[in-house]
Design a protein around this motif. Structure first.
Motif, PDB file in Angstrom:
ATOM      1  N   SER A  91      12.504  70.903  62.951  1.00  0.00           N
ATOM      2  CA  SER A  91      13.894  71.297  62.731  1.00  0.00           C
ATOM      3  C   SER A  91      14.427  70.725  61.425  1.00  0.00           C
ATOM      4  N   SER A  92      14.031  69.510  61.106  1.00  0.00           N
ATOM      5  CA  SER A  92      14.453  68.892  59.851  1.00  0.00           C
ATOM      6  C   SER A  92      13.963  69.697  58.647  1.00  0.00           C
ATOM      7  N   PHE A  93      12.723  70.208  58.714  1.00  0.00           N
ATOM      8  CA  PHE A  93      12.214  71.062  57.640  1.00  0.00           C
ATOM      9  C   PHE A  93      13.110  72.284  57.460  1.00  0.00           C
ATOM     10  N   PHE A  94      13.432  72.930  58.582  1.00  0.00           N
ATOM     11  CA  PHE A  94      14.234  74.150  58.520  1.00  0.00           C
ATOM     12  C   PHE A  94      15.633  73.886  57.976  1.00  0.00           C
ATOM     13  N   GLU A 149      -4.152  59.435  63.293  1.00  0.00           N
ATOM     14  CA  GLU A 149      -4.872  60.016  62.158  1.00  0.00           C
ATOM     15  C   GLU A 149      -3.908  60.663  61.161  1.00  0.00           C
ATOM     16  N   VAL A 150      -2.853  61.294  61.668  1.00  0.00           N
ATOM     17  CA  VAL A 150      -1.807  61.835  60.800  1.00  0.00           C
ATOM     18  C   VAL A 150      -0.434  61.397  61.324  1.00  0.00           C
ATOM     19  N   SER A 151      -0.395  60.225  61.901  1.00  0.00           N
ATOM     20  CA  SER A 151       0.858  59.625  62.356  1.00  0.00           C
ATOM     21  C   SER A 151       0.731  58.117  62.170  1.00  0.00           C
ATOM     22  N   VAL A 166      -5.439  73.340  63.499  1.00  0.00           N
ATOM     23  CA  VAL A 166      -4.587  74.533  63.574  1.00  0.00           C
ATOM     24  C   VAL A 166      -3.207  74.183  64.103  1.00  0.00           C
ATOM     25  N   TRP A 167      -3.158  73.344  65.139  1.00  0.00           N
ATOM     26  CA  TRP A 167      -1.868  72.998  65.717  1.00  0.00           C
ATOM     27  C   TRP A 167      -1.093  72.004  64.868  1.00  0.00           C
ATOM     28  N   ILE A 168      -1.778  71.191  64.106  1.00  0.00           N
ATOM     29  CA  ILE A 168      -1.072  70.351  63.122  1.00  0.00           C
ATOM     30  C   ILE A 168      -0.334  71.245  62.120  1.00  0.00           C
ATOM     31  N   LEU A 169      -1.013  72.306  61.700  1.00  0.00           N
ATOM     32  CA  LEU A 169      -0.377  73.242  60.770  1.00  0.00           C
ATOM     33  C   LEU A 169       0.809  73.948  61.413  1.00  0.00           C
ATOM     34  N   LEU A 170       0.618  74.455  62.637  1.00  0.00           N
ATOM     35  CA  LEU A 170       1.677  75.217  63.297  1.00  0.00           C
ATOM     36  C   LEU A 170       2.888  74.363  63.641  1.00  0.00           C
ATOM     37  N   THR A 171       2.666  73.111  64.025  1.00  0.00           N
ATOM     38  CA  THR A 171       3.775  72.261  64.468  1.00  0.00           C
ATOM     39  C   THR A 171       4.394  71.428  63.352  1.00  0.00           C
ATOM     40  N   GLY A 172       4.016  71.704  62.117  1.00  0.00           N
ATOM     41  CA  GLY A 172       4.657  70.926  61.062  1.00  0.00           C
ATOM     42  C   GLY A 172       4.199  71.236  59.652  1.00  0.00           C
ATOM     43  N   LYS A 173       2.902  71.189  59.418  1.00  0.00           N
ATOM     44  CA  LYS A 173       2.419  71.215  58.049  1.00  0.00           C
ATOM     45  C   LYS A 173       2.658  72.541  57.338  1.00  0.00           C
ATOM     46  N   VAL A 174       2.562  73.667  58.053  1.00  0.00           N
ATOM     47  CA  VAL A 174       2.844  74.955  57.418  1.00  0.00           C
ATOM     48  C   VAL A 174       4.268  74.979  56.886  1.00  0.00           C
ATOM     49  N   TRP A 175       5.218  74.513  57.696  1.00  0.00           N
ATOM     50  CA  TRP A 175       6.626  74.518  57.299  1.00  0.00           C
ATOM     51  C   TRP A 175       6.877  73.506  56.185  1.00  0.00           C
ATOM     52  N   GLU A 176       6.149  72.410  56.231  1.00  0.00           N
ATOM     53  CA  GLU A 176       6.273  71.415  55.175  1.00  0.00           C
ATOM     54  C   GLU A 176       5.769  71.972  53.843  1.00  0.00           C
ATOM     55  N   PHE A 177       4.631  72.645  53.846  1.00  0.00           N
ATOM     56  CA  PHE A 177       4.091  73.239  52.621  1.00  0.00           C
ATOM     57  C   PHE A 177       5.026  74.312  52.070  1.00  0.00           C
ATOM     58  N   LEU A 178       5.592  75.133  52.962  1.00  0.00           N
ATOM     59  CA  LEU A 178       6.546  76.141  52.510  1.00  0.00           C
ATOM     60  C   LEU A 178       7.774  75.495  51.880  1.00  0.00           C
ATOM     61  N   ALA A 179       8.214  74.384  52.465  1.00  0.00           N
ATOM     62  CA  ALA A 179       9.354  73.665  51.894  1.00  0.00           C
ATOM     63  C   ALA A 179       9.027  73.130  50.509  1.00  0.00           C
ATOM     64  N   VAL A 234       9.968  63.408  48.000  1.00  0.00           N
ATOM     65  CA  VAL A 234       9.534  62.033  47.732  1.00  0.00           C
ATOM     66  C   VAL A 234       9.127  61.325  49.016  1.00  0.00           C
ATOM     67  N   LEU A 235       9.846  61.573  50.091  1.00  0.00           N
ATOM     68  CA  LEU A 235       9.541  60.890  51.344  1.00  0.00           C
ATOM     69  C   LEU A 235       8.370  61.532  52.091  1.00  0.00           C
ATOM     70  N   ARG A 236       8.258  62.846  52.034  1.00  0.00           N
ATOM     71  CA  ARG A 236       7.267  63.549  52.856  1.00  0.00           C
ATOM     72  C   ARG A 236       5.874  63.630  52.235  1.00  0.00           C
ATOM     73  N   ILE A 237       5.765  63.356  50.957  1.00  0.00           N
ATOM     74  CA  ILE A 237       4.497  63.581  50.273  1.00  0.00           C
ATOM     75  C   ILE A 237       3.367  62.722  50.847  1.00  0.00           C
ATOM     76  N   TRP A 238       3.717  61.544  51.393  1.00  0.00           N
ATOM     77  CA  TRP A 238       2.675  60.625  51.877  1.00  0.00           C
ATOM     78  C   TRP A 238       1.982  61.155  53.122  1.00  0.00           C
ATOM     79  N   SER A 239       2.731  61.793  53.996  1.00  0.00           N
ATOM     80  CA  SER A 239       2.097  62.392  55.182  1.00  0.00           C
ATOM     81  C   SER A 239       1.199  63.555  54.779  1.00  0.00           C
ATOM     82  N   THR A 240       1.600  64.286  53.745  1.00  0.00           N
ATOM     83  CA  THR A 240       0.766  65.383  53.244  1.00  0.00           C
ATOM     84  C   THR A 240      -0.538  64.857  52.659  1.00  0.00           C
ATOM     85  N   VAL A 241      -0.447  63.765  51.929  1.00  0.00           N
ATOM     86  CA  VAL A 241      -1.650  63.155  51.350  1.00  0.00           C
ATOM     87  C   VAL A 241      -2.615  62.736  52.458  1.00  0.00           C
ATOM     88  N   ARG A 242      -2.099  62.120  53.509  1.00  0.00           N
ATOM     89  CA  ARG A 242      -2.965  61.699  54.612  1.00  0.00           C
ATOM     90  C   ARG A 242      -3.591  62.903  55.318  1.00  0.00           C
TER      91      ARG A 242
END
Length: 332
Positions: A91-94, A149-151, A166-179, A234-242
């Motif tokens: 929801s925060s991404f949206f 592993e990603v938390s 796949v579910w990591i992407l659906l529940t967060g990472k896809v929306w994060e990349f789009l953002a 700036v804040l979210r990039i670290w989770s993406t790197v992991r």
């Protein structure tokens, strides 16, 4: 891979992330409180910021519980915490994208009516889509222990699931990349438009300077809202790197510094927004300082008045308890 890998969260990392969660809870609460207290701040951009702050508040609360517990296996509270954090984080991404879209339409396109008409759509999308994703993940038993592993201690997508990525992407990472793609573009367009408008209206600055304080405050808040995408990236990039390191099966994802930055980045957005839009916004900061001073003065005056009343009561009691002095003796 999913059944054996696990990132160990140290006590120091746990303490830092819990502190970040606490700051985010306070910051998000302060943003919502200022919106409730002062009616002239209830602009549509501030309303959207409050919705974002509510998502950040839920995220920080669920993350704090997960970091405090440091789950090591699936459990009921792990699933509940993972579901809440999945919903709130998505929801925060949206809401972050919604704010950028609103500002782009209202500032760059100069179509305030269209921007305001999008608010209902923002609510439906920013609450409804994350809720649908979370319910689907729960029904398919995809939420649970993820081995950090990603938390950073909290639960998210079950690491035992064969379609874990796949579910990591659906529940967060896809929306994060789009953002990551949408926000910088809108941010640059908004800032360029504001810069051009300032240059074109430079001869009218003396007139603009005499505008009402309420209007000036709203304009300042609207412009500061354009910084939300920068804070987000700036804040979210670290989770993406992991996550990318996980895809590459690199042990670097377990690096303590990277894990700590990931924990801070995922939990600090509420505090960062508060710093930018409350503490670094002078009129709001002065109002808060005045309110705190008035509260302290009122308590001090009440305490002083109570002390005076107590002293007066003691003195009155002393006078009543003292023996009466003998009057003049009557002549016989």
């Amino acid at each position: 891979m999913a059944s054996v890998n696990q990132t160990v969260v140290s006590t120091s990392e746990q303490a830092v992330v819990l502190a970040s969660c606490a700051l985010s809870l306070v910051g998000s609460s302060l943003i919502m409180l200022t919106y409730v207290l002062w009616s002239d701040l209830r602009t549509t951009p501030r309303q959207l910021l409050v919705c974002l702050s509510l998502s950040d508040w839920l995220s920080a609360t669920s993350y704090a519980y997960g970091v405090w517990r440091i789950f090591e296996t699936d459990s009921v509270d792990c699933v509940v915490q993972g579901a809440i954090s999945t919903f709130a984080n998505t929801s925060s991404f949206f809401w972050t994208v919604a704010i950028a879209v609103y500002l782009y339409v209202s500032i760059v396109k100069s179509n305030q009516r269209l921007a305001d008409s999008l608010v209902l759509f923002f609510h439906c999308a920013s609450w409804g889509i994350p809720l649908a994703i979370t319910v689907a993940a729960l029904c398919l038993n995809k939420i649970g222990f993820d081995g950090s592993e990603v938390s950073v201690g909290w639960c998210w997508v079950r690491i035992q699931a064969p379609d874990y990525i796949v579910w990591i992407l659906l529940t967060g990472k896809v929306w994060e990349f789009l953002a990551y793609l949408i926000l910088p573009l809108l941010y640059v367009l908004i800032k360029r438009h504001i810069h051009r408008a300032h240059a074109a209206l430079s001869e009218y600055r003396p007139i603009l300077a005499s505008s009402s304080p309420s209007h000036a405050l709203s304009a300042m808040a609207d412009r500061k809202l354009t910084l939300i995408p920068v804070i987000f990236i700036v804040l979210r990039i670290w989770s993406t790197v992991r996550f990318l390191l996980l895809l590459a099966d690199s042990p670097a994802r377990k690096n303590p510094v990277l894990v700590t930055l990931h924990g801070i980045g995922n939990t600090f957005q509420g505090a960062a927004n508060c710093i930018m839009f409350v503490l670094f916004t002078r009129p709001i900061r002065m109002r808060l300082a005045t309110a705190l001073c008035c509260g302290c003065c009122s308590k001090h005056q009440s305490s002083a008045a109570g002390s005076r009343d107590t002293n007066n009561a003691v003195m009155e009691g002393s006078r009543r308890a003292a023996p009466a002095e003998p009057g003049p003796t009557a002549e016989p």
